[in-house]
Scaffold this active site. Sequence first.
Site, short mmCIF file in Angstrom:
data_model
loop_
_atom_site.label_atom_id
_atom_site.label_comp_id
_atom_site.label_asym_id
_atom_site.label_seq_id
_atom_site.Cartn_x
_atom_site.Cartn_y
_atom_site.Cartn_z
N LEU A 33 0.98 -1.34 0.52
CA LEU A 33 -0.20 -0.15 0.06
C LEU A 33 1.07 1.29 0.07
O LEU A 33 1.80 1.88 0.84
CB LEU A 33 -0.80 0.32 0.96
CG LEU A 33 -1.85 1.05 1.46
CD1 LEU A 33 -2.79 1.26 0.07
CD2 LEU A 33 -2.97 1.15 2.70
N ASP A 34 0.12 2.01 -0.76
CA ASP A 34 1.37 3.50 -1.15
C ASP A 34 2.98 3.21 -1.48
O ASP A 34 3.14 4.15 -0.88
CB ASP A 34 0.76 4.41 -0.34
CG ASP A 34 -0.50 4.63 -0.12
OD1 ASP A 34 -1.63 4.99 -1.00
OD2 ASP A 34 -0.97 4.82 1.56
#
Lengths: 299, 299, 299, 299
Positions: free
Chosen positions: C243-244
């Site tokens: 994530l990210d």
Amino acid sequence: MESVIQDQIHTFRESRKNRGRLLINCPDQPGIVATVSKFLFDNGANIIESSQYSTNPEGGNFFMRIEFECPDILSKKEVLRTQFQTVAEKFSMDWKLTFVYDLKRTAIFVSKELHCLRELLWEWQNGDLLTEIALVVSNHEDSKAIVEALGIPFYYIPASKENRAQVEAKQLELLKEFDIDLIILARYMQILTPSFVEAHPFKIINIHHSFLPAFIGARPYDRAYQRGVKIIGATSHYVTNDLDEGPIIEQDVLRVDHREQIEDLKKSGRSIERSVLARAVKWHLEDRVIVHENKTIVF
Amino acid sequence: MESVIQDQIHTFRESRKNRGRLLINCPDQPGIVATVSKFLFDNGANIIESSQYSTNPEGGNFFMRIEFECPDILSKKEVLRTQFQTVAEKFSMDWKLTFVYDLKRTAIFVSKELHCLRELLWEWQNGDLLTEIALVVSNHEDSKAIVEALGIPFYYIPASKENRAQVEAKQLELLKEFDIDLIILARYMQILTPSFVEAHPFKIINIHHSFLPAFIGARPYDRAYQRGVKIIGATSHYVTNDLDEGPIIEQDVLRVDHREQIEDLKKSGRSIERSVLARAVKWHLEDRVIVHENKTIVF
Amino acid sequence: MESVIQDQIHTFRESRKNRGRLLINCPDQPGIVATVSKFLFDNGANIIESSQYSTNPEGGNFFMRIEFECPDILSKKEVLRTQFQTVAEKFSMDWKLTFVYDLKRTAIFVSKELHCLRELLWEWQNGDLLTEIALVVSNHEDSKAIVEALGIPFYYIPASKENRAQVEAKQLELLKEFDIDLIILARYMQILTPSFVEAHPFKIINIHHSFLPAFIGARPYDRAYQRGVKIIGATSHYVTNDLDEGPIIEQDVLRVDHREQIEDLKKSGRSIERSVLARAVKWHLEDRVIVHENKTIVF
Amino acid sequence: MESVIQDQIHTFRESRKNRGRLLINCPDQPGIVATVSKFLFDNGANIIESSQYSTNPEGGNFFMRIEFECPDILSKKEVLRTQFQTVAEKFSMDWKLTFVYDLKRTAIFVSKELHCLRELLWEWQNGDLLTEIALVVSNHEDSKAIVEALGIPFYYIPASKENRAQVEAKQLELLKEFDIDLIILARYMQILTPSFVEAHPFKIINIHHSFLPAFIGARPYDRAYQRGVKIIGATSHYVTNDLDEGPIIEQDVLRVDHREQIEDLKKSGRSIERSVLARAVKWHLEDRVIVHENKTIVF
């Protein structure tokens, strides 16, 4: 004429002693990159960094900068130059082949405002400006101590409108004696004569304390204040005989507001003046700047 | 003359219906802040935001902006104005008392380049420009569809050098009919006559597509390209009868390089033009801008 | 499956119909540039723009992007690919040859915040995003009207934690039906499943509303406010299953101050979110981005 | 314990010898501004600069900074403090009254990287940091010469994990002996113990070489390189016992690209580290910073 090279610079140039740079400016046509890269490959060179730019692929100008490693390059300087001349003629190139080991020799001209000089000396001490600072010339004695503390010759030449011819004669003599490649006007604040400028085409870098072409000429911060701009700037450019009209190398800006008086603008502006000049000088020393039609290509 | 107010704006003004703003410009002297803040306190007002600035504490000018909450302010408008007049006279104030609930009425003038208009409409739809956009005037029909889709009256008034008088007569009639407080030149590209400008002192906001005072007048991107600048800019200012010389409200800049042709500069520049104009308009609508000696104080 | 191509894009692709792009990623060694440029020259191609980068000239990686003009290129696609395969094998290249005429097909995923979608559509209408926007997918209906007004198919697929599998099945079907090359998450706000992401390596571009790696995950503006940062940011990156944490394509920042509450940060941040995403998408569409070790080289 | 005050600072403080500053932090309620400004007016003070901020006008916190001129202020220090105590109690204020003439006394802690120290010394020599630099403490001798050349006492205290207690005991003794108001960690690179930090609440300013909260802790440039960020930063903050989590005073950033290796990031980063730290220190010295809930209000 002693040589002042800092330790870090010395270490760096030794580590780059096989490094060369090729700068090219010619009419665009197919085959330039293929020919130049074959020339380098045939000479055992490995390309480290390459940049190119065409103003217009059809009938425009082509610009290129290649940095490369080539074994024993220092012993092959003239051979490479002679061989490349053939390539260059085929494509009608303006070109330049330089060697990282051969440090450019620099003269810094300064007046009473020392922030730009200080920044240059500091970057140079850190090994970030790869040049030999051969001398500093000033019309004031304020910088004498900090320059001489670094072992750099300092020449105090008082200047006024009356003695400009004599001052420049003395300066030219020093530039010749010290075999100078680049003159940096680090807030020198004196206007050079046309003949002085013409003798050093694209060899003089100035810092102007405004965002050119706004506020050409004297007292730009005063005028920026009067105009009520919300952003101030600094511009580094090659000096030509059109005042503040030479090719721009670098610019930067800083936001200001209504609370800042002229003195505040001057203080704030110092930080961008010094970084803009340092970047422009650095790029020149690294042969990253090509001048074309009073503009610069910075690779 | 229908009213076009977006939902979000309506909600916002309702939530701020007791909010007032006081703007002051007067010779500096001790006691101003004490007197003004006592006046507000005595009227049951609570200060929300306050900014002040003195050009020079001794004999200079004093500027102040106060935003405050005051119960039932809308029913006390005239009482407050009358009472404050006494304070104002004591300190020789130029002053203005406004009420957030009373939205300023705006006219947008536009030509064929729609990016600034689009930004303003977008910010307005988002509730970020608290104004009533009363009409859009254009010398071209390109924006008619997007304007009318939002329920805003659109007036197409073809303009040329020959019919300027008639065009402005028609425009002035509309400005009067729609009771306009602010004219926004969102890349209108026509020069207004002196009498038109004089009729709207500091009520006309323009966006100029350069970093003023560089490249005053026509075709700034072409000239920026010719000059080889490394940074382009945009400037929003009040229109006066000195072309591009009015008080600057906001400026911003963008780094460019040698690869960008004139068309690229125009494209890149659009993003700063639209944000600079939107910020300037927003500050004007929030009564944050005071003009003094052809400069702005932006609180 | 109708085709939606704007007039300006059509004109542009016609004017570039002989334009190709070559992207190369391989171990560095002498002779690459010479060989590739000879290949292009022998095929009658003229180099328009060329960029290269080596992580380390000795034993590192070499990256190159060349944009070139080649007569009748569209009829020679397969011939060029077959011929270049021989060059590529010699240098163990990862490579890609693309043709400007062949527009990439894009799907935009959006939720309730429309500023990024609006920016993309606007740039696309201006001819600045050279792609075919094949469809827009949303879990809300807010954007339906503005999307369909441009003739672009809009698919409303309500999403929740419970129906993620069905939602993605429907989305994958659409991506296949519309033959999509690039998925843009324009503030989509839903986390994609690992299998969805793995099916589209470096084909999904997201905009995260913080200066990554600061404030990974949910509600970055709230956390920026709590931390009291003086600058906020936005980051556009390829989506991976961390994530990210995917390769960053572009970032930008904005100065804020203590007066800005969370809502103000969100408003201010929208302007950088939209420009950062638009730049990242543009560079991807122009084949300017090469991914290497979870980082990007942007030429 | 000799006193080192530069000429320019001396001149400045003489010219401001009637200047005071009042900092206030209290629950918001109507009447604060009116009461404070009346207090100043009654004492013959003229407000030079005033800033205020409310987190939330209803039930929030109110912050204010006023700089004012008051005749013979140096002879009235205690009278003013005693009188203001009454006002302060009425509004439950945290407050501070300082006098520009009373320079804060500073200790700079430094290690081997000298660029931040150099910037501070330079600004101080220019009269831009109005403080008395009472001593410099270092665990290395690199900076001894440049510090002593300015007449500032230099203390070399070698530090290691083993002798931390003794080192801090010696440092605390010096801080007491020199009556220090502010400790500046100018790239000191040693972690202070909790008891040392607790003894100096919001009296220690650090520069961290990243854009916090990204890259908390050691080797931020290495990690920025690994993450492939497109922008690097520097953060100046008050030191608390949560590592790199103290209230942020100032941050700034710099664009980088894929060509920059870790060493390049370090070099580029130095320019923002030094300017960010210098600004933070300057604002602290001018009493512009109020800490509230681990955030700063900078007036």
